[in-house]
Motif scaffolding. Structure first.
Motif, PDB file in Angstrom:
ATOM      1  N   ARG A   1       0.784  -1.218   0.000  1.00  0.00           N
ATOM      2  CA  ARG A   1       0.000   0.000   0.000  1.00  0.00           C
ATOM      3  C   ARG A   1       0.819   1.271   0.000  1.00  0.00           C
ATOM      4  O   ARG A   1       0.425   2.258  -0.607  1.00  0.00           O
ATOM      5  CB  ARG A   1      -1.011  -0.009   1.137  1.00  0.00           C
TER       6      ARG A   1
ATOM      7  N   SER B   1      -4.085   2.723   0.380  1.00  0.00           N
ATOM      8  CA  SER B   1      -4.487   2.399   1.749  1.00  0.00           C
ATOM      9  C   SER B   1      -5.921   1.879   1.678  1.00  0.00           C
ATOM     10  O   SER B   1      -6.760   2.434   0.977  1.00  0.00           O
ATOM     11  CB  SER B   1      -4.369   3.599   2.686  1.00  0.00           C
TER      12      SER B   1
ATOM     13  N   ARG C   1      -7.725   4.026  -2.638  1.00  0.00           N
ATOM     14  CA  ARG C   1      -8.318   5.002  -1.750  1.00  0.00           C
ATOM     15  C   ARG C   1      -8.574   6.343  -2.447  1.00  0.00           C
ATOM     16  O   ARG C   1      -9.519   7.068  -2.149  1.00  0.00           O
ATOM     17  CB  ARG C   1      -7.384   5.168  -0.548  1.00  0.00           C
TER      18      ARG C   1
ATOM     19  N   TYR D   1     -23.364   5.781   5.133  1.00  0.00           N
ATOM     20  CA  TYR D   1     -22.850   5.968   6.493  1.00  0.00           C
ATOM     21  C   TYR D   1     -23.461   7.182   7.191  1.00  0.00           C
ATOM     22  O   TYR D   1     -23.809   7.118   8.365  1.00  0.00           O
ATOM     23  CB  TYR D   1     -21.321   6.112   6.409  1.00  0.00           C
TER      24      TYR D   1
ATOM     25  N   GLN E   1     -25.110   5.044  11.608  1.00  0.00           N
ATOM     26  CA  GLN E   1     -23.747   4.877  11.096  1.00  0.00           C
ATOM     27  C   GLN E   1     -23.381   3.451  10.690  1.00  0.00           C
ATOM     28  O   GLN E   1     -22.497   2.841  11.288  1.00  0.00           O
ATOM     29  CB  GLN E   1     -22.725   5.382  12.119  1.00  0.00           C
TER      30      GLN E   1
ATOM     31  N   PHE F   1     -22.069   1.465  13.656  1.00  0.00           N
ATOM     32  CA  PHE F   1     -21.102   2.001  14.598  1.00  0.00           C
ATOM     33  C   PHE F   1     -21.801   2.803  15.689  1.00  0.00           C
ATOM     34  O   PHE F   1     -21.410   2.784  16.844  1.00  0.00           O
ATOM     35  CB  PHE F   1     -20.076   2.894  13.884  1.00  0.00           C
TER      36      PHE F   1
ATOM     37  N   PRO G   1     -12.042   1.600  23.182  1.00  0.00           N
ATOM     38  CA  PRO G   1     -11.693   2.313  21.955  1.00  0.00           C
ATOM     39  C   PRO G   1     -11.386   1.362  20.795  1.00  0.00           C
ATOM     40  O   PRO G   1     -10.834   0.284  20.998  1.00  0.00           O
ATOM     41  CB  PRO G   1     -10.447   3.123  22.331  1.00  0.00           C
ATOM     42  N   VAL G   2     -11.768   1.770  19.592  1.00  0.00           N
ATOM     43  CA  VAL G   2     -11.586   0.951  18.392  1.00  0.00           C
ATOM     44  C   VAL G   2     -10.559   1.649  17.513  1.00  0.00           C
ATOM     45  O   VAL G   2     -10.852   2.679  16.927  1.00  0.00           O
ATOM     46  CB  VAL G   2     -12.926   0.802  17.643  1.00  0.00           C
ATOM     47  N   TYR G   3      -9.332   1.086  17.435  1.00  0.00           N
ATOM     48  CA  TYR G   3      -8.267   1.762  16.699  1.00  0.00           C
ATOM     49  C   TYR G   3      -8.243   1.379  15.226  1.00  0.00           C
ATOM     50  O   TYR G   3      -7.458   1.897  14.465  1.00  0.00           O
ATOM     51  CB  TYR G   3      -6.913   1.514  17.377  1.00  0.00           C
ATOM     52  N   LYS G   4      -9.073   0.437  14.857  1.00  0.00           N
ATOM     53  CA  LYS G   4      -9.213   0.100  13.438  1.00  0.00           C
ATOM     54  C   LYS G   4     -10.602  -0.486  13.271  1.00  0.00           C
ATOM     55  O   LYS G   4     -11.014  -1.324  14.068  1.00  0.00           O
ATOM     56  CB  LYS G   4      -8.146  -0.912  13.043  1.00  0.00           C
ATOM     57  N   MET G   5     -11.297  -0.040  12.236  1.00  0.00           N
ATOM     58  CA  MET G   5     -12.671  -0.493  12.068  1.00  0.00           C
ATOM     59  C   MET G   5     -12.687  -1.978  11.691  1.00  0.00           C
ATOM     60  O   MET G   5     -11.940  -2.406  10.809  1.00  0.00           O
ATOM     61  CB  MET G   5     -13.351   0.300  10.953  1.00  0.00           C
TER      62      MET G   5
ATOM     63  N   LEU H   1      -4.746  -2.295  16.701  1.00  0.00           N
ATOM     64  CA  LEU H   1      -3.767  -1.824  17.681  1.00  0.00           C
ATOM     65  C   LEU H   1      -4.372  -1.903  19.078  1.00  0.00           C
ATOM     66  O   LEU H   1      -5.569  -1.664  19.193  1.00  0.00           O
ATOM     67  CB  LEU H   1      -3.460  -0.347  17.421  1.00  0.00           C
ATOM     68  N   PRO H   2      -3.643  -2.160  20.104  1.00  0.00           N
ATOM     69  CA  PRO H   2      -2.220  -2.480  20.156  1.00  0.00           C
ATOM     70  C   PRO H   2      -1.946  -3.985  20.074  1.00  0.00           C
ATOM     71  O   PRO H   2      -0.877  -4.423  20.437  1.00  0.00           O
ATOM     72  CB  PRO H   2      -1.821  -1.937  21.529  1.00  0.00           C
TER      73      PRO H   2
ATOM     74  N   ARG I   1       2.573  -6.391   7.990  1.00  0.00           N
ATOM     75  CA  ARG I   1       3.013  -5.104   7.459  1.00  0.00           C
ATOM     76  C   ARG I   1       4.365  -4.649   7.991  1.00  0.00           C
ATOM     77  O   ARG I   1       5.252  -4.282   7.233  1.00  0.00           O
ATOM     78  CB  ARG I   1       1.955  -4.039   7.786  1.00  0.00           C
ATOM     79  N   ASP I   2       4.518  -4.680   9.313  1.00  0.00           N
ATOM     80  CA  ASP I   2       5.717  -4.071   9.885  1.00  0.00           C
ATOM     81  C   ASP I   2       6.957  -4.950   9.756  1.00  0.00           C
ATOM     82  O   ASP I   2       8.059  -4.540  10.105  1.00  0.00           O
ATOM     83  CB  ASP I   2       5.466  -3.666  11.342  1.00  0.00           C
TER      84      ASP I   2
END
Lengths: 99, 389
Positions: B33, B59, B77, B166, B193, B211, B243-247, B308-309, B351-352
Motif C-alpha cells: 500500500r 491504503s 483510496r 454511512y 452509522q 457504529f 476504543p476501536v483503533y481500526k474499524m 492496535l495495540p 506489514r511491519d
C-alpha cells in the motif's frame, strides 16, 4: 579491533543521519494507523481530512484534545492510552507541515 | 522456401512474449500500500511473479476478479480503479473515478464493476471491459452540501449491488437486471452509522454493522419487500465500549455449520450467531478488538486478527468448542488473512515485517514468507466465483 569498530561506525552512520527511532515510530503510526481512517495522504476517508489546510484555524490545544480524547459518537478513538501528550505535539507539528 | 523459413523465424522472434500457456487459478495479488503497487503471486509455488506499479494511494485497497480469473480490479483510496492483467502483469486499464473511494464489487454476470465513493458520496458503475462509466448513483445529501459516504458495497444475485450510506443511515439496492439503468430501492432509518457490510455466501442476506448503536441490520434479499430488521440489538448495552483503533471488517466473515462469527465492535469479543434465527448464542473473549474473523474453508476454525495495540497476534477459534484453540504471533501489523480455496493454507500480511507469511492451516506452522513492501490486502483469484466477495 580498530578495523571492527570503524566498520561498526560505518554501519551506524546512516542510522544517525536518519530520524530518531521514536519519530520513526510516530511517523509510521501516522501514515498507517491514522491513515486507515484518514487516508495515507491525509486527504480523508471515514475520518476527516488532516492536511495542513484542513486544520488551518484549529488551535493546537483543540487538536491535541481531539486526538487524546477522541470524538465520542464517531469512530475517532481516544489515543491517550497509546500516545503521550509529547507524541501528540509531534503529530500535530507533522500534520501542519504537510499540505 | 527461404521466404517461409524467414517468416517462421519472424514468428519465432515474436513468440517469447506469449510464454508457456498457463492457468490463473493459483494466482493472486498482494497490495503493497505505501508503494502504490501490487505483487502478482503464485499461491501454489509460494512465489512472487511480478510487480505492477502506478496504482496510486492503496491504503484500504481491495480487489475483485473477472469470472475468467484473468483480470483483477483494484479499488484504491484515491478513487483509482485499475484493471490488471494477471497473465502479463500489466495495467490493462485505469480510471480515477472520484476523489476518495472505499472498495467495490463485480456484478453476477461479470460485466459491471461498482465502486463505493466517499467523495463525492455515491456509487459509480463501470463497464468491466472498457471501464467506461455505465451509471452514476449519487448518495443522499447530508445537509452540508455534501453527500453521504457509501460503505459496504456488495454484489448480490440478480445483478444487484447493495450498499450502505454511512451519514444518512440508509441501505440501497441497485438492480441492474434490466440493463444499464438501475432500479434503486432505498431503505431509510436502518440504524445509526452503518460502517461495513457483508452478503452471505448463498447471496440471501445483506448484513450491515452499525457504529452508532450496538447491533446489526439485516436485509433478506429474497424478500426485500419485508424491509430491514435489527439483529443482535444492544448486545453490549450498559457496558462502556473500548476504543476501536481500526474499524472491523464484516466482508470475509465466517460461517461454520449453522453458526456465524462476527467481530464485535468496542469489545474484545467474537460474537457467535445462530442461523437462520440470527440470535446471538455466544461471545468468545479474544485478545483485542477483532478486525477480521475468517473461517477456514470447511468451517472447522475461525482465524481472527486484531486492531492496535494487539495487531501482532492472530487467534484461532475452534468452532465446535467456541474457545480459542491457538494464539499465534506472526509479527507486528497483521493486516489481512487469505485462505487457499480448499483451506489447507493461509497467507498473512505482516506489514511491519514487510512480508507475507504462508502458514499451514491445520498444523498452524509457518511454511515460508515472501518479501513485500508494507503488505495489506491479499486476494486470490478463487474469489471470482464467490457471491459477496
Amino acid at each position: 579491533m580498530l578495523r571492527l569498530s570503524m566498520l561498526l561506525a560505518l554501519i551506524a552512520l546512516p542510522a544517525l543521519a536518519a530520524e530518531p527511532v521514536a519519530e520513526q515510530r510516530l511517523r509510521h503510526l501516522l501514515d498507517h494507523d491514522c491513515g486507515s481512517c484518514h487516508g495515507m495522504t491525509r486527504k480523508g476517508g471515514l475520518g476527516l481530512p488532516l492536511t495542513a489546510e484542513a486544520l488551518d484555524g484549529r488551535s493546537d490545544d483543540d487538536l491535541a484534545y481531539v486526538i487524546l480524547n477522541g470524538v465520542p459518537g464517531t469512530p475517532m478513538p481516544p489515543w491517550a492510552p497509546l500516545l503521550t501528550p509529547g507524541d501528540v505535539d509531534w503529530i500535530i507539528r507533522e500534520l501542519r507541515s504537510r499540505p | 522456401m527461404n521466404r517461409l523459413l524467414a517468416s517462421l523465424f519472424l514468428v519465432a522472434l515474436a513468440w517469447p512474449a506469449a510464454a508457456e500457456p498457463r492457468g490463473t487459478g493459483d494466482l493472486g495479488i498482494v497490495i503493497e500500500r505505501a508503494a502504490g503497487r501490487v505483487a502478482v503471486v503464485d499461491r501454489a509455488k509460494v512465489a512472487r511473479l511480478a510487480t505492477v506499479e502506478g496504482l496510486g494511494d492503496l491504503s484500504h485497497a481491495a480487489a475483485v476478479f473477472s469470472p475468467d480469473e484473468r483480470f483483477a480490479y483494484v479499488f484504491g483510496r484515491d478513487g483509482g480503479l485499475t484493471k490488471i492483467d494477471l497473465l502479463t502483469a500489466t495495467v490493462a486499464r485505469r480510471v480515477v473515478q472520484s476523489g476518495n473511494s472505499i472498495g467495490g464489487a463485480i456484478s453476477e454476470d461479470g460485466r459491471l464493476i461498482a465502486v463505493a465513493n466517499y467523495e463525492p458520496g455515491g456509487v459509480r458503475v463501470f463497464d468491466a471491459d472498457s471501464l467506461e462509466l455505465v451509471a452514476d448513483i449519487p448518495a443522499t445529501e447530508r445537509g452540508d452540501g455534501k453527500r453521504s459516504k457509501v460503505v459496504g458495497l456488495e454484489d448480490a444475485p440478480g445483478n444487484r449491488f447493495v450498499f450502505s450510506l454511512y451519514d444518512t443511515d440508509e441501505i440501497w439496492v441497485a438492480d441492474f437486471s434490466a440493463g444499464a439503468t438501475p432500479a434503486v430501492t432505498r431503505f431509510t432509518g436502518i440504524g445509526r452509522q452503518p460502517y461495513d457490510a457483508l452478503v452471505t455466501e448463498d447471496g440471501r442476506f445483506y448484513v450491515a454493522g452499525l457504529f452508532g448503536e450496538d447491533g446489526l441490520v439485516l436485509l433478506d434479499l429474497w424478500h426485500p419487500e419485508r424491509g430491514t430488521r435489527r439483529i443482535l440489538d444492544g448486545y453490549g448495552r450498559g457496558e462502556q465500549p473500548l476504543p476501536v483503533y481500526k474499524m472491523p471488517h464484516l466482508e470475509g466473515w465466517a460461517v461454520a455449520g449453522n453458526l456465524a462469527f462476527l467481530p464485535a465492535i468496542g469489545r474484545h469479543e467474537v460474537l457467535v450467531v445462530e442461523l437462520p434465527s440470527w440470535k446471538q448464542v455466544a461471545a468468545i473473549p479474544v485478545k483485542g478488538q477483532p478486525v477480521f474473523a475468517m473461517a477456514r474453508p470447511g468451517g472447522r476454525h475461525v482465524w481472527v486478527n486484531f486492531a492496535l495495540p494487539d495487531n501482532a497476534t492472530v487467534q484461532v477459534i475452534d468452532t465446535e468448542t467456541l474457545t480459542v484453540a491457538d494464539t499465534l504471533t506472526p509479527g507486528p501489523g497483521v493486516l489481512h488473512m487469505e485462505f487457499s480455496p480448499r483451506g489447507d493454507r493461509v497467507w498473512l500480511s505482516v506489514r511491519d515485517k514487510d512480508e507475507v507469511q504462508v502458514w499451514d492451516a491445520a498444523s498452524r506452522r509457518a511454511l515460508g514468507a515472501l518479501p513485500a513492501d508494507k503488505p495489506s490486502g491479499i486476494f486470490f483469484t478463487s474469489r471470482a466465483h464467490r457471491i459477496g466477495l
